[in-house]
Design a protein around this motif. Sequence first.
Motif, PDB file in Angstrom:
ATOM      1  N   UNK A   1     -12.082 -10.835 -20.018  1.00 60.93           N
ATOM      2  CA  UNK A   1     -11.603  -9.455 -19.889  1.00 60.93           C
ATOM      3  C   UNK A   1     -10.362  -9.218 -20.728  1.00 60.93           C
ATOM      4  N   UNK A   2      -9.602 -10.302 -20.990  1.00 59.16           N
ATOM      5  CA  UNK A   2      -8.384 -10.192 -21.802  1.00 59.16           C
ATOM      6  C   UNK A   2      -8.685 -10.243 -23.298  1.00 59.16           C
ATOM      7  N   UNK A   3      -9.964 -10.404 -23.655  1.00 54.53           N
ATOM      8  CA  UNK A   3     -10.334 -10.329 -25.061  1.00 54.53           C
ATOM      9  C   UNK A   3     -10.689 -11.632 -25.730  1.00 54.53           C
ATOM     10  N   UNK A   4     -10.689 -12.741 -25.000  1.00 46.59           N
ATOM     11  CA  UNK A   4     -11.046 -14.018 -25.595  1.00 46.59           C
ATOM     12  C   UNK A   4     -12.564 -14.142 -25.708  1.00 46.59           C
ATOM     13  N   UNK A   5     -13.006 -14.979 -26.632  1.00 45.91           N
ATOM     14  CA  UNK A   5     -14.433 -15.197 -26.890  1.00 45.91           C
ATOM     15  C   UNK A   5     -14.941 -16.253 -25.918  1.00 45.91           C
ATOM     16  N   UNK A   6     -15.435 -15.796 -24.768  1.00 46.32           N
ATOM     17  CA  UNK A   6     -15.829 -16.688 -23.689  1.00 46.32           C
ATOM     18  C   UNK A   6     -17.348 -16.686 -23.533  1.00 46.32           C
TER      19      UNK A   6
ATOM     20  N   UNK B   1      -2.036 -16.924 -18.359  1.00 45.64           N
ATOM     21  CA  UNK B   1      -1.027 -16.043 -17.772  1.00 45.64           C
ATOM     22  C   UNK B   1      -1.215 -14.599 -18.220  1.00 45.64           C
ATOM     23  N   UNK B   2      -1.473 -14.404 -19.506  1.00 36.80           N
ATOM     24  CA  UNK B   2      -1.667 -13.054 -20.039  1.00 36.80           C
ATOM     25  C   UNK B   2      -2.914 -12.394 -19.473  1.00 36.80           C
ATOM     26  N   UNK B   3      -3.873 -13.198 -18.998  1.00 35.98           N
ATOM     27  CA  UNK B   3      -5.114 -12.642 -18.456  1.00 35.98           C
ATOM     28  C   UNK B   3      -4.936 -12.095 -17.043  1.00 35.98           C
ATOM     29  N   UNK B   4      -3.797 -12.380 -16.423  1.00 38.29           N
ATOM     30  CA  UNK B   4      -3.547 -11.916 -15.065  1.00 38.29           C
ATOM     31  C   UNK B   4      -3.681 -12.994 -14.020  1.00 38.29           C
ATOM     32  N   UNK B   5      -3.990 -14.220 -14.436  1.00 38.57           N
ATOM     33  CA  UNK B   5      -4.031 -15.348 -13.519  1.00 38.57           C
ATOM     34  C   UNK B   5      -2.695 -16.089 -13.586  1.00 38.57           C
ATOM     35  N   UNK B   6      -2.599 -17.197 -12.878  1.00 36.81           N
ATOM     36  CA  UNK B   6      -1.360 -17.968 -12.812  1.00 36.81           C
ATOM     37  C   UNK B   6      -1.611 -19.350 -13.390  1.00 36.81           C
ATOM     38  N   UNK B   7      -0.695 -19.830 -14.226  1.00 36.36           N
ATOM     39  CA  UNK B   7      -0.818 -21.167 -14.806  1.00 36.36           C
ATOM     40  C   UNK B   7       0.510 -21.898 -14.696  1.00 36.36           C
TER      41      UNK B   7
ATOM     42  N   UNK C   1      -1.162 -37.711 -20.407  1.00 35.36           N
ATOM     43  CA  UNK C   1       0.165 -38.302 -20.225  1.00 35.36           C
ATOM     44  C   UNK C   1       1.142 -37.561 -21.109  1.00 35.36           C
ATOM     45  N   UNK C   2       2.166 -36.990 -20.512  1.00 34.73           N
ATOM     46  CA  UNK C   2       3.134 -36.222 -21.287  1.00 34.73           C
ATOM     47  C   UNK C   2       4.482 -36.279 -20.600  1.00 34.73           C
ATOM     48  N   UNK C   3       5.531 -36.077 -21.359  1.00 31.73           N
ATOM     49  CA  UNK C   3       6.867 -36.035 -20.789  1.00 31.73           C
ATOM     50  C   UNK C   3       7.120 -34.655 -20.195  1.00 31.73           C
ATOM     51  N   UNK C   4       7.785 -34.577 -19.029  1.00 29.18           N
ATOM     52  CA  UNK C   4       8.081 -33.272 -18.443  1.00 29.18           C
ATOM     53  C   UNK C   4       8.829 -32.381 -19.431  1.00 29.18           C
ATOM     54  N   UNK C   5       8.396 -31.136 -19.518  1.00 26.94           N
ATOM     55  CA  UNK C   5       9.095 -30.182 -20.373  1.00 26.94           C
ATOM     56  C   UNK C   5       8.718 -30.262 -21.835  1.00 26.94           C
ATOM     57  N   UNK C   6       7.682 -31.053 -22.174  1.00 22.89           N
ATOM     58  CA  UNK C   6       7.291 -31.163 -23.584  1.00 22.89           C
ATOM     59  C   UNK C   6       5.783 -30.961 -23.740  1.00 22.89           C
ATOM     60  N   UNK C   7       5.278 -29.768 -23.410  1.00 18.92           N
ATOM     61  CA  UNK C   7       3.836 -29.521 -23.503  1.00 18.92           C
ATOM     62  C   UNK C   7       3.358 -29.513 -24.944  1.00 18.92           C
ATOM     63  N   UNK C   8       2.109 -29.882 -25.136  1.00 18.27           N
ATOM     64  CA  UNK C   8       1.518 -29.840 -26.468  1.00 18.27           C
ATOM     65  C   UNK C   8       1.255 -28.398 -26.867  1.00 18.27           C
ATOM     66  N   UNK C   9       0.979 -28.191 -28.152  1.00 16.21           N
ATOM     67  CA  UNK C   9       0.723 -26.834 -28.645  1.00 16.21           C
ATOM     68  C   UNK C   9      -0.516 -26.236 -27.986  1.00 16.21           C
ATOM     69  N   UNK C  10      -1.563 -27.044 -27.794  1.00 14.89           N
ATOM     70  CA  UNK C  10      -2.784 -26.492 -27.210  1.00 14.89           C
ATOM     71  C   UNK C  10      -2.602 -26.166 -25.732  1.00 14.89           C
ATOM     72  N   UNK C  11      -1.796 -26.961 -25.039  1.00 15.41           N
ATOM     73  CA  UNK C  11      -1.504 -26.659 -23.634  1.00 15.41           C
ATOM     74  C   UNK C  11      -0.704 -25.365 -23.529  1.00 15.41           C
ATOM     75  N   UNK C  12       0.304 -25.224 -24.375  1.00 20.88           N
ATOM     76  CA  UNK C  12       1.117 -24.010 -24.367  1.00 20.88           C
ATOM     77  C   UNK C  12       0.259 -22.783 -24.664  1.00 20.88           C
ATOM     78  N   UNK C  13      -0.601 -22.894 -25.660  1.00 17.06           N
ATOM     79  CA  UNK C  13      -1.455 -21.762 -26.036  1.00 17.06           C
ATOM     80  C   UNK C  13      -2.379 -21.358 -24.890  1.00 17.06           C
ATOM     81  N   UNK C  14      -2.986 -22.336 -24.233  1.00 14.83           N
ATOM     82  CA  UNK C  14      -3.903 -22.031 -23.150  1.00 14.83           C
ATOM     83  C   UNK C  14      -3.161 -21.481 -21.930  1.00 14.83           C
ATOM     84  N   UNK C  15      -2.002 -22.032 -21.616  1.00 19.11           N
ATOM     85  CA  UNK C  15      -1.217 -21.496 -20.495  1.00 19.11           C
ATOM     86  C   UNK C  15      -0.851 -20.037 -20.734  1.00 19.11           C
TER      87      UNK C  15
END
Length: 311
Positions: free
Chosen positions: A21-26, A170-176, A152-166
């Motif tokens: 609904x937020x416009x992604x190709x799902x 969030x922008x879709x109206x859900x919580x991440x 496995x990741x250090x707290x506070x250092x998310x990967x680019x793909x994790x950040x993008x998906x989060x």
Amino acid sequence: MRIAVLGTGGIGGYFGGRLAAAGHDVTFLARGPHLEAIRDHGLVVTSVAGDFTVQPASVTDDPASIGEVDTVLLAVKTWQLDPVLEVLPSLVGSDTAVVTTQNGVEAPDQVAAVVGREAVLPGIAKIFAYIDAPGRITHAGGPASLAFDEWSTLPGSPSARVTRLREAVTASGAVSPVPDDIWAELWSKMLFVVPFGGLGAALDATIGALRSNPARRALLGDAMREVETLARARGIHLPEKVVAGTMAFVDDQPADATTSLQRDLLEGRPSELDAWTGAVVRLAEASDVDVPLHRLLLEVLTSRHPGALIG
């Protein structure tokens, strides 16, 4: 983002629906009347956070036809994993993220065995949602959150793909939410759903009936403490007061809520009993931890529901 939702039930339908609904190709994976209803009328989501419809919706019953995507939201139940894992590599490219949402703690390893640990984002969905008719998802309550992180990741250092998906979730109206320790989060959820599911099914009780009856509430707490003991024995760093915090969460849920395990067992459908109560018993034996209440629940539920451990 190109996203494949493998399993358009409560979790896949809700979070995948919001992303679409937020416009992604799902592209959604569904079968039978559910597939036909989505194809003909779109995916209809009735939610306490606001209703919406995805129309037209891209839907298929052939996951191999989807091709490589940015993200796979793996939302099938544990007993449905094996056939999906056979075709999963066809969706995974060099930087594809496969988000596991299965209850229990064993699915990330099962997926990693097929596509490699580097592709897997262990995840936790917290939501009360279900298919209430072909093509229709009802979101009845719960945090409606989808948490995930690199293996496995250090707290506070998310990967680019994790950040993008989060950001997309969030922008879709859900919580991440951002987990401090994804494995502690997985076990914390197991500490909630497995005792609730097992006792709810054995007693045919809603969460309100469990929490409001003193004897049943005590059993729920005892079952949670068995999971806590097991997790700590396996090196999981759970919060110090995880049981008290989980009971507070129980008290905040809709009184008529039940688990998918309870509904599946009582309606004679294949269940996740092996991945829930069975896993607690199995991992406890391997870790030399005694879990008498879960052993009793497993015996009661398998005796009452023949074939419950068979997917």
